[in-house]
Write a protein that holds these residues in place. Structure first.
Motif, PDB file in Angstrom:
ATOM      1  N   GLY A  38      -1.303   1.750  14.773  1.00 36.08           N
ATOM      2  CA  GLY A  38      -0.535   2.147  13.593  1.00 36.08           C
ATOM      3  C   GLY A  38      -1.240   3.232  12.801  1.00 36.08           C
ATOM      4  N   LEU A  39      -2.548   3.100  12.618  1.00 37.94           N
ATOM      5  CA  LEU A  39      -3.315   4.141  11.924  1.00 37.94           C
ATOM      6  C   LEU A  39      -3.220   5.472  12.667  1.00 37.94           C
ATOM      7  N   GLU A  40      -3.294   5.416  13.977  1.00 37.21           N
ATOM      8  CA  GLU A  40      -3.209   6.638  14.773  1.00 37.21           C
ATOM      9  C   GLU A  40      -1.835   7.296  14.650  1.00 37.21           C
ATOM     10  N   LYS A  41      -0.793   6.489  14.513  1.00 33.03           N
ATOM     11  CA  LYS A  41       0.562   7.037  14.394  1.00 33.03           C
ATOM     12  C   LYS A  41       0.791   7.766  13.070  1.00 33.03           C
ATOM     13  N   LEU A  42      -0.048   7.500  12.077  1.00 34.76           N
ATOM     14  CA  LEU A  42       0.157   8.110  10.769  1.00 34.76           C
ATOM     15  C   LEU A  42       0.029   9.630  10.792  1.00 34.76           C
ATOM     16  N   ARG A  43      -0.517  10.184  11.857  1.00 32.57           N
ATOM     17  CA  ARG A  43      -0.590  11.647  11.962  1.00 32.57           C
ATOM     18  C   ARG A  43       0.809  12.257  12.049  1.00 32.57           C
ATOM     19  N   TYR A  44       1.802  11.462  12.429  1.00 31.26           N
ATOM     20  CA  TYR A  44       3.173  11.951  12.592  1.00 31.26           C
ATOM     21  C   TYR A  44       4.044  11.479  11.440  1.00 31.26           C
ATOM     22  N   ARG A  45       4.665  12.398  10.768  1.00 30.56           N
ATOM     23  CA  ARG A  45       5.480  12.118   9.582  1.00 30.56           C
ATOM     24  C   ARG A  45       6.586  11.090   9.845  1.00 30.56           C
ATOM     25  N   GLN A  46       7.101  11.039  11.054  1.00 26.10           N
ATOM     26  CA  GLN A  46       8.196  10.113  11.358  1.00 26.10           C
ATOM     27  C   GLN A  46       7.790   8.651  11.171  1.00 26.10           C
ATOM     28  N   TYR A  47       6.491   8.373  11.145  1.00 26.44           N
ATOM     29  CA  TYR A  47       6.020   6.993  10.968  1.00 26.44           C
ATOM     30  C   TYR A  47       5.672   6.671   9.517  1.00 26.44           C
ATOM     31  N   HIS A  48       5.959   7.579   8.599  1.00 30.88           N
ATOM     32  CA  HIS A  48       5.639   7.353   7.195  1.00 30.88           C
ATOM     33  C   HIS A  48       6.748   6.592   6.485  1.00 30.88           C
ATOM     34  N   ARG A  49       7.440   5.743   7.214  1.00 27.04           N
ATOM     35  CA  ARG A  49       8.517   4.928   6.656  1.00 27.04           C
ATOM     36  C   ARG A  49       8.524   3.570   7.370  1.00 27.04           C
ATOM     37  N   GLU A  50       9.347   2.682   6.849  1.00 30.53           N
ATOM     38  CA  GLU A  50       9.442   1.352   7.448  1.00 30.53           C
ATOM     39  C   GLU A  50      10.012   1.458   8.857  1.00 30.53           C
ATOM     40  N   PRO A  51       9.588   0.610   9.744  1.00 30.78           N
ATOM     41  CA  PRO A  51       8.846  -0.628   9.507  1.00 30.78           C
ATOM     42  C   PRO A  51       7.321  -0.466   9.530  1.00 30.78           C
ATOM     43  N   LEU A  52       6.779   0.656  10.012  1.00 29.71           N
ATOM     44  CA  LEU A  52       5.323   0.801  10.115  1.00 29.71           C
ATOM     45  C   LEU A  52       4.669   1.014   8.760  1.00 29.71           C
ATOM     46  N   SER A  53       5.287   1.801   7.921  1.00 30.34           N
ATOM     47  CA  SER A  53       4.673   2.205   6.669  1.00 30.34           C
ATOM     48  C   SER A  53       5.689   2.132   5.545  1.00 30.34           C
ATOM     49  N   LYS A  54       5.212   1.843   4.348  1.00 31.78           N
ATOM     50  CA  LYS A  54       6.105   1.776   3.198  1.00 31.78           C
ATOM     51  C   LYS A  54       5.490   2.571   2.056  1.00 31.78           C
ATOM     52  N   ALA A  55       6.278   3.461   1.464  1.00 31.28           N
ATOM     53  CA  ALA A  55       5.821   4.226   0.304  1.00 31.28           C
ATOM     54  C   ALA A  55       5.787   3.306  -0.909  1.00 31.28           C
ATOM     55  N   LEU A  56       4.655   3.307  -1.620  1.00 33.31           N
ATOM     56  CA  LEU A  56       4.514   2.478  -2.815  1.00 33.31           C
ATOM     57  C   LEU A  56       4.644   3.298  -4.089  1.00 33.31           C
ATOM     58  N   GLY A  57       4.677   4.626  -3.951  1.00 34.66           N
ATOM     59  CA  GLY A  57       4.793   5.510  -5.106  1.00 34.66           C
ATOM     60  C   GLY A  57       3.527   6.291  -5.358  1.00 34.66           C
ATOM     61  N   ASP A  58       3.677   7.442  -5.993  1.00 33.24           N
ATOM     62  CA  ASP A  58       2.550   8.320  -6.358  1.00 33.24           C
ATOM     63  C   ASP A  58       1.667   8.669  -5.160  1.00 33.24           C
ATOM     64  N   GLY A  59       2.253   8.819  -3.981  1.00 31.92           N
ATOM     65  CA  GLY A  59       1.491   9.229  -2.800  1.00 31.92           C
ATOM     66  C   GLY A  59       0.725   8.110  -2.121  1.00 31.92           C
ATOM     67  N   LEU A  60       0.902   6.878  -2.582  1.00 27.83           N
ATOM     68  CA  LEU A  60       0.227   5.724  -1.983  1.00 27.83           C
ATOM     69  C   LEU A  60       1.187   5.044  -1.020  1.00 27.83           C
ATOM     70  N   PHE A  61       0.678   4.694   0.163  1.00 25.83           N
ATOM     71  CA  PHE A  61       1.477   4.056   1.204  1.00 25.83           C
ATOM     72  C   PHE A  61       0.800   2.768   1.653  1.00 25.83           C
ATOM     73  N   ARG A  72      -1.990  -5.615   5.913  1.00 20.99           N
ATOM     74  CA  ARG A  72      -1.586  -4.485   5.082  1.00 20.99           C
ATOM     75  C   ARG A  72      -2.829  -3.635   4.818  1.00 20.99           C
ATOM     76  N   VAL A  73      -2.683  -2.331   5.011  1.00 20.41           N
ATOM     77  CA  VAL A  73      -3.757  -1.383   4.695  1.00 20.41           C
ATOM     78  C   VAL A  73      -3.141  -0.302   3.824  1.00 20.41           C
ATOM     79  N   LEU A  74      -3.702  -0.094   2.634  1.00 20.85           N
ATOM     80  CA  LEU A  74      -3.214   0.955   1.754  1.00 20.85           C
ATOM     81  C   LEU A  74      -3.830   2.279   2.170  1.00 20.85           C
ATOM     82  N   TRP A  75      -3.023   3.351   2.116  1.00 19.32           N
ATOM     83  CA  TRP A  75      -3.525   4.648   2.554  1.00 19.32           C
ATOM     84  C   TRP A  75      -2.834   5.771   1.794  1.00 19.32           C
ATOM     85  N   PHE A  76      -3.469   6.941   1.840  1.00 17.80           N
ATOM     86  CA  PHE A  76      -2.891   8.152   1.258  1.00 17.80           C
ATOM     87  C   PHE A  76      -3.492   9.348   1.979  1.00 17.80           C
TER      88      PHE A  76
END
Length: 97
Positions: A38-61, A72-76
């Motif tokens: 999952g961390l490796e997939k974060l390089r691709y914008r298409q994974y910056h949404r559910e179900p893999l990732s959820k935006a929490l606001g202010d650039g925090l995911f 759960r791992v918080l990232w930005f």
């Protein structure tokens, strides 16, 4: 473009997410592999949404993995000469990141 994951480091040199992942690797290799993938997939914008990732606001995911242990791992992202993803354990206080 180069992409790296950097783990948050405390003033005392601890890296809570990295330490958690090492423990997870020893206790549940399948969940560990899924979280790292999952961390490796974060390089691709298409994974910056559910179900893999959820935006929490202010650039925090939140990276989300449901397995034996719901992880759960918080990232930005940090802009710079390369894109970097900073990972922080959800139990850390917001000011710790």
């Amino acid at each position: 473009m180069e992409f790296t994951v950097e783990f948050y480091e405390t003033d005392t040199g601890k890296r809570p997410v990295q330490e958690f992942l090492l423990k997870l690797k020893a206790t549940d290799p399948d969940d560990f592999a899924a979280v790292v993938a999952g961390l490796e997939k974060l390089r691709y914008r298409q994974y910056h949404r559910e179900p893999l990732s959820k935006a929490l606001g202010d650039g925090l995911f939140e990276l989300r993995h449901v397995g034996k242990l719901n992880t759960r791992v918080l990232w930005f992202f940090m802009k710079g000469s390369q894109d970097r993803c900073r990972a922080r354990h959800p139990q850390q206080r917001p000011g710790d990141c």
